[in-house]
Design a protein around this motif. Structure first.
Motif, PDB file in Angstrom:
ATOM      1  N   PRO A 239     -13.888  -0.210   8.359  1.00  0.00           N
ATOM      2  CA  PRO A 239     -14.194   0.393   7.048  1.00  0.00           C
ATOM      3  C   PRO A 239     -13.603   1.798   6.922  1.00  0.00           C
ATOM      4  CG  PRO A 239     -16.163  -0.588   8.036  1.00  0.00           C
ATOM      5  CD  PRO A 239     -15.105  -0.588   9.094  1.00  0.00           C
ATOM      6  N   ASN A 240     -13.168   2.122   5.722  1.00  0.00           N
ATOM      7  CA  ASN A 240     -12.713   3.467   5.378  1.00  0.00           C
ATOM      8  C   ASN A 240     -11.430   3.903   6.095  1.00  0.00           C
ATOM      9  OD1 ASN A 240     -13.311   5.541   3.563  1.00  0.00           O
ATOM     10  ND2 ASN A 240     -14.118   6.839   5.182  1.00  0.00           N
ATOM     11  N   VAL A 241     -10.605   2.957   6.514  1.00  0.00           N
ATOM     12  CA  VAL A 241      -9.317   3.331   7.115  1.00  0.00           C
ATOM     13  C   VAL A 241      -8.239   3.465   6.039  1.00  0.00           C
ATOM     14  CG1 VAL A 241      -9.825   2.274   9.337  1.00  0.00           C
ATOM     15  CG2 VAL A 241      -8.688   0.914   7.568  1.00  0.00           C
ATOM     16  N   GLY A 242      -8.569   3.066   4.798  1.00  0.00           N
ATOM     17  CA  GLY A 242      -7.634   3.252   3.690  1.00  0.00           C
ATOM     18  C   GLY A 242      -6.903   2.005   3.248  1.00  0.00           C
ATOM     19  N   LYS A 243      -7.484   0.829   3.510  1.00  0.00           N
ATOM     20  CA  LYS A 243      -6.821  -0.430   3.101  1.00  0.00           C
ATOM     21  C   LYS A 243      -6.682  -0.510   1.581  1.00  0.00           C
ATOM     22  CE  LYS A 243      -9.855  -3.092   5.151  1.00  0.00           C
ATOM     23  NZ  LYS A 243     -10.711  -2.042   5.753  1.00  0.00           N
ATOM     24  N   SER A 244      -7.783  -0.225   0.897  1.00  0.00           N
ATOM     25  CA  SER A 244      -7.759  -0.298  -0.566  1.00  0.00           C
ATOM     26  C   SER A 244      -6.817   0.749  -1.157  1.00  0.00           C
ATOM     27  CB  SER A 244      -9.167  -0.111  -1.129  1.00  0.00           C
ATOM     28  OG  SER A 244     -10.044  -1.125  -0.654  1.00  0.00           O
ATOM     29  N   SER A 245      -6.811   1.942  -0.571  1.00  0.00           N
ATOM     30  CA  SER A 245      -5.926   3.000  -1.055  1.00  0.00           C
ATOM     31  C   SER A 245      -4.465   2.613  -0.863  1.00  0.00           C
ATOM     32  CB  SER A 245      -6.213   4.312  -0.319  1.00  0.00           C
ATOM     33  OG  SER A 245      -7.524   4.764  -0.586  1.00  0.00           O
ATOM     34  N   LEU A 246      -4.158   1.971   0.248  1.00  0.00           N
ATOM     35  CA  LEU A 246      -2.786   1.521   0.503  1.00  0.00           C
ATOM     36  C   LEU A 246      -2.335   0.515  -0.539  1.00  0.00           C
ATOM     37  CD1 LEU A 246      -2.358   1.068   4.374  1.00  0.00           C
ATOM     38  CD2 LEU A 246      -0.982   2.489   2.848  1.00  0.00           C
ATOM     39  N   ILE A 247      -3.210  -0.453  -0.841  1.00  0.00           N
ATOM     40  CA  ILE A 247      -2.867  -1.460  -1.844  1.00  0.00           C
ATOM     41  C   ILE A 247      -2.643  -0.810  -3.199  1.00  0.00           C
ATOM     42  CG2 ILE A 247      -3.804  -3.398  -3.177  1.00  0.00           C
ATOM     43  CD1 ILE A 247      -4.930  -4.525  -0.623  1.00  0.00           C
ATOM     44  N   ASN A 248      -3.517   0.097  -3.574  1.00  0.00           N
ATOM     45  CA  ASN A 248      -3.344   0.796  -4.852  1.00  0.00           C
ATOM     46  C   ASN A 248      -2.024   1.559  -4.890  1.00  0.00           C
ATOM     47  OD1 ASN A 248      -5.813  -0.152  -5.735  1.00  0.00           O
ATOM     48  ND2 ASN A 248      -6.926   1.732  -5.253  1.00  0.00           N
ATOM     49  N   ALA A 249      -1.663   2.182  -3.755  1.00  0.00           N
ATOM     50  CA  ALA A 249      -0.423   2.955  -3.698  1.00  0.00           C
ATOM     51  C   ALA A 249       0.796   2.033  -3.779  1.00  0.00           C
ATOM     52  CB  ALA A 249      -0.387   3.775  -2.411  1.00  0.00           C
ATOM     53  N   LEU A 250       0.724   0.889  -3.119  1.00  0.00           N
ATOM     54  CA  LEU A 250       1.833  -0.067  -3.171  1.00  0.00           C
ATOM     55  C   LEU A 250       2.017  -0.628  -4.575  1.00  0.00           C
ATOM     56  CD1 LEU A 250       1.203  -2.014   0.159  1.00  0.00           C
ATOM     57  CD2 LEU A 250       3.217  -0.611  -0.348  1.00  0.00           C
ATOM     58  N   LEU A 251       0.896  -0.898  -5.249  1.00  0.00           N
ATOM     59  CA  LEU A 251       0.949  -1.470  -6.590  1.00  0.00           C
ATOM     60  C   LEU A 251       1.283  -0.429  -7.652  1.00  0.00           C
ATOM     61  CD1 LEU A 251      -2.222  -3.782  -6.487  1.00  0.00           C
ATOM     62  CD2 LEU A 251       0.161  -4.495  -6.265  1.00  0.00           C
ATOM     63  N   GLY A 252       1.016   0.839  -7.331  1.00  0.00           N
ATOM     64  CA  GLY A 252       1.223   1.886  -8.318  1.00  0.00           C
ATOM     65  C   GLY A 252       0.137   1.928  -9.363  1.00  0.00           C
TER      66      GLY A 252
END
Length: 468
Positions: A239-252
């Motif tokens: 948890p909280n390693v930034g998986k969701s943030s990475l996806i958001n960044a990849l998708l823009g």
């Protein structure tokens, strides 16, 4: 003549919703007469002698509503249309209300004037194109793939299928089987005259070549097997390693909820990312948590199930804390396949203190990323595409060149070829070999629609939307 083509059919060809222009398509023996009854051209024109590929400006008036709308007609006379029937396209302002009014008016006027016009079934325009010989069945499926294409790569393959690429490949192998079959049947006819037109050794050799060629259809290069659903790409980590943030960044864009509180993601969230024409299905899983909470326990089960199905696994670690400790909390013993290691949050100053990663991870490609600054994202995209273009992904269950129906027909045909080979190896009568080869020819004929049944047609065209 097919009974279902006796009717004239009508449907909206454009998607529902507001747009600049909408298209209503009419096809069948009374298509021109149906529109002639309600269309007022500007200027007046004789519909009887109008040439094909003619466009007409005018309007249609709804007497009950006292409303008149402008339309443009495009008239294509048989056999110079998509369905090889008389076809009329009505181009009108793209208001859902206008489209609904037009469809109701055309159908009700047809009933009033005793014309055989009805709303089309799903895929019926393309089905008529097939029934009338405009396209074969494989090309008809290409139309569906064009409609469903999500990337340029998928669209190009669908266009190639519509152009007859699949049919040509199948026809070539069919011709080889027919050629061999003709020699065998001629040998049967001359068997009482001691004339050996083809030896058993040559029959075995040619059947072996057929087997190899057909197996190539079922084992195409991995780069040809990227499906419209996308490559299953699972992001896995604590948890909280930034998986969701990475996806958001990849998708823009924001697709997953991001919060400093660990365990925000409690479900499997799927997003689609296109890179260089390849479609990746990014799967954001719940972080590893051994809690007895019922909801989190269910989320972890789904995360593990996604991990087992994954074609690419992206292991995500928080680079600001001890990576070895994170690895111990993750179940990586059974990890196989295509793996990419991500050290995330590299923008944090503390990340510089930790450079060493556990030995078990050193065999995988590694990239340092920051969802905040965008560092490493381009390298991550490169690694994802390299996984596909390098042929390191097992996609044996899918093929972009052949549909499931087509692959199943090829497999059944290959079984018939195998039986022919067994008969040849066992020195059985040539009649048995020829029988198996004929079965293979007929089964391959199902792909292009040379041999077909109502069940096959219903299965293919039921997947289409109305108006196509």
């Amino acid at each position: 003549m097919f009974p279902e083509t006796q009717d004239t059919i009508v449907a909206a060809s454009t998607p529902s919703g507001r747009s600049l222009c909408a298209i209503i398509k009419i096809s069948g023996p009374e298509a021109i007469q149906c529109i002639k009854d309600i269309f007022i051209p500007t200027p007046q024109i004789n519909f009887e002698h109008i040439p094909t590929y003619t466009s007409l400006c005018g309007h249609i008036r709804f007497p009950a509503e006292h409303v008149t709308i402008p339309v443009v007609l495009y008239i294509m006379k048989q056999p110079y249309s998509y369905t090889k029937e008389d076809v009329v396209e009505i181009h009108t302002p793209g208001s859902p209300v206008i489209v609904e009014m037009l469809l109701c008016f055309i159908l009700s006027n047809g009933i009033h004037t005793k014309k055989s016009i009805r709303l089309s079934q799903p895929g019926e325009f393309t089905k008529r194109a097939f029934l009338h010989g405009r396209i074969d069945l494989a090309q008809a499926e290409g139309v569906l793939h064009i409609i469903r294409a999500q990337t340029d790569r998928e669209l190009n393959r669908a266009v190639a299928q519509l152009g007859g690429d699949v049919s040509k490949k199948i026809k070539h192998i069919q011709n080889d089987i027919v050629s061999l079959c003709s020699y065998i049947e001629a040998a049967i006819d001359f068997s009482d005259q001691d004339i050996e037109l083809i030896s058993t050794a040559e029959i075995r050799n040619r059947i072996e070549i057929l087997e190899k060629n057909m197996l190539q259809f079922l084992t195409q290069p991995e780069t040809m097997k990227v499906t419209s659903e996308g490559i299953d790409t699972v992001l896995y980590g604590n948890p909280n390693v930034g998986k969701s943030s990475l996806i958001n960044a990849l998708l823009g864009r924001k697709r997953s909820i991001v919060c400093e509180i660990p365990g925000t993601t409690r479900d499997v969230i799927t997003s689609t990312l296109e890179i260089e024409g390849i479609c990746f299905k990014l799967i954001d899983t719940a972080g590893i948590d051994n809690t007895e909470d019922v909801i989190m326990s269910g989320a972890m089960e789904m995360a593990q199930a996604s991990l087992k199905r994954a074609q690419i696994v992206v292991l995500v670690f928080d680079g600001s804390i001890d990576i070895s400790k994170q690895v111990k909390e993750m179940e990586l013993e059974d990890l196989t396949g295509n793996v990419i290691v991500i050290i995330n949050k590299c923008d944090l100053q503390k990340n510089k203190q930790i450079t060493e990663i556990p030995g078990m991870l050193k065999k995988y490609p590694l990239v340092h990323t920051s969802a905040l600054t965008g560092e490493g994202l381009e390298r991550l995209k490169e690694l994802l595409t390299e996984s596909v273009l390098g042929g390191r992904i097992n996609l044996s269950g899918d093929s972009a060149c052949f549909t499931v129906r087509q692959r199943e027909a090829i497999q059944r045909s290959l079984q018939s070829i195998h039986r022919a080979m067994e008969s040849a190896e066992n020195n059985e009568s040539h009649e048995f070999i020829a029988l198996s080869l004929h079965e293979a020819i007929d089964t391959l004929g199902e792909i292009a629609g040379e041999v077909t049944t109502e069940d096959i047609l219903d299965k293919v065209f039921s997947e289409f939307c109305i108006g196509k």
